[in-house]
Design an enzyme around this catalytic site. Sequence first.
Site, PDB file in Angstrom:
ATOM      1  N   GLU A 124       0.814  -1.210   0.000  1.00  0.00           N
ATOM      2  CA  GLU A 124       0.000   0.000   0.000  1.00  0.00           C
ATOM      3  C   GLU A 124       0.850   1.262   0.000  1.00  0.00           C
ATOM      4  O   GLU A 124       0.523   2.245  -0.681  1.00  0.00           O
ATOM      5  CB  GLU A 124      -0.915   0.006   1.233  1.00  0.00           C
ATOM      6  N   ILE A 131      -1.357   7.939   1.561  1.00  0.00           N
ATOM      7  CA  ILE A 131      -2.644   8.030   0.863  1.00  0.00           C
ATOM      8  C   ILE A 131      -3.078   6.625   0.461  1.00  0.00           C
ATOM      9  O   ILE A 131      -2.376   5.952  -0.303  1.00  0.00           O
ATOM     10  CB  ILE A 131      -2.532   8.891  -0.408  1.00  0.00           C
ATOM     11  N   LYS A 200       5.419   4.541  -9.921  1.00  0.00           N
ATOM     12  CA  LYS A 200       4.110   4.504  -9.259  1.00  0.00           C
ATOM     13  C   LYS A 200       2.982   4.244 -10.255  1.00  0.00           C
ATOM     14  O   LYS A 200       2.083   3.444  -9.988  1.00  0.00           O
ATOM     15  CB  LYS A 200       3.889   5.822  -8.510  1.00  0.00           C
TER      16      LYS A 200
END
Length: 414
Positions: A124, A131, A200
Amino acid sequence: MVQVAVMGYGVVGSGVVEVMSEHRDSINKRTKEEMGIKYILDIRDFPDSPFQDKFTKNFEDILNDDEVKVVAEVMGGVHPAYEFTKQCLEKGKSVVTSNKELVATKGAELLKIAKQNNANYLFEASVGGGIPIIRPLSQCLAANEVIEIAGILNGTTNFILTKMIREKMSFADALAMAQQLGYAERNPAADVEGHDAGRKISILASLAYGKHVYPEYVHTQGITEITLEDVAYAASWGGVIKLIGQVKRLEDQTLDITVEPMFVEKNSQLANVDDVFNGIMVRGDSTGDVVFYGKGAGKLPTASAVVADIMDCAKHLKRRKYLEWADGDGSIVKPYAETTYPVYIRVACEDKQAAFQKAQELFANVSALVRANAGGNELAFVTDEMTVARQEKAVQALEEAGYQVLSKIRISDL
């Protein structure tokens, strides 16, 4: 008792130990398990640490201890993080990580190993830091077909661009301030050249579309060539410049995936994400646009996401989380030269009218932009949608006609 090992005691690793120690009672209550840190792996010495008795320099201590059920890999980089993670998963230990580089380059393989050994590999913290985005994307939005994901995925570059927009700082001055404040590394290349955001968006694309999209398949361009003139023209156009990581599924089922500076309209939710904050928009066919917003980095925000994954693993020691994607060969990604979008272009010229006429000949439906104090030796314009290949051909022809192309920036549809 669920024993945990933390590999790496840098900014994030020390934060993980701090959060687990200070919130121990609430963590135990929520997991319905007694949680404890048994090992902290680091090659350095920490003689003044209150956790001194937990430090080890030998990875084998963690690997060969059957009491260790969950391992937090917060070392960073690919090696030896990859080797250590792989061996832990092969032993049936679940691993959580904040290491975006490792997940982006080895995610498909490590998820497969985790599945084979009835363990979990959770990450995560690898995209949004504090976030939440991985769990919402894989669970809360699972009933949707994901049409598009787009976001400001790097706080350092967003801080620099915010300073350029608000305070008219040059790129160099804004970067120096970011370094002074600790937002940018001494070597800021991973941030300002777009590689961090590229990793990302590759993770998000892999998760959303089921096949690993490696970072080398992502067109990546940073912000080092953005000027105050470009910022002014973006404002004249009606927007701001943001470094956007974006992936969307096209009608032919291929992916348009990129990290690059873009003109973003002021009424877009992402246009108002400023300073070191990140914003990630997920466009689902049922939900429409859902935006996740917050600080995407920092010791405690990132550590909180890592600890949440540790807690999730503790709850699923005897069963797997359904988080995986297949390996990919890049065939799902549309070649960047074939992608289509409008573009902003700024050129140096002796005769602005002649330059504009030439631009009209070469580009699709050109509209001129103006800015204060521009002078007569500069022309800026925006075009309708064109393929990148056609854009590049037109830029080459413009330069062959004697005009210097100073800037070319994608115009977003966000």
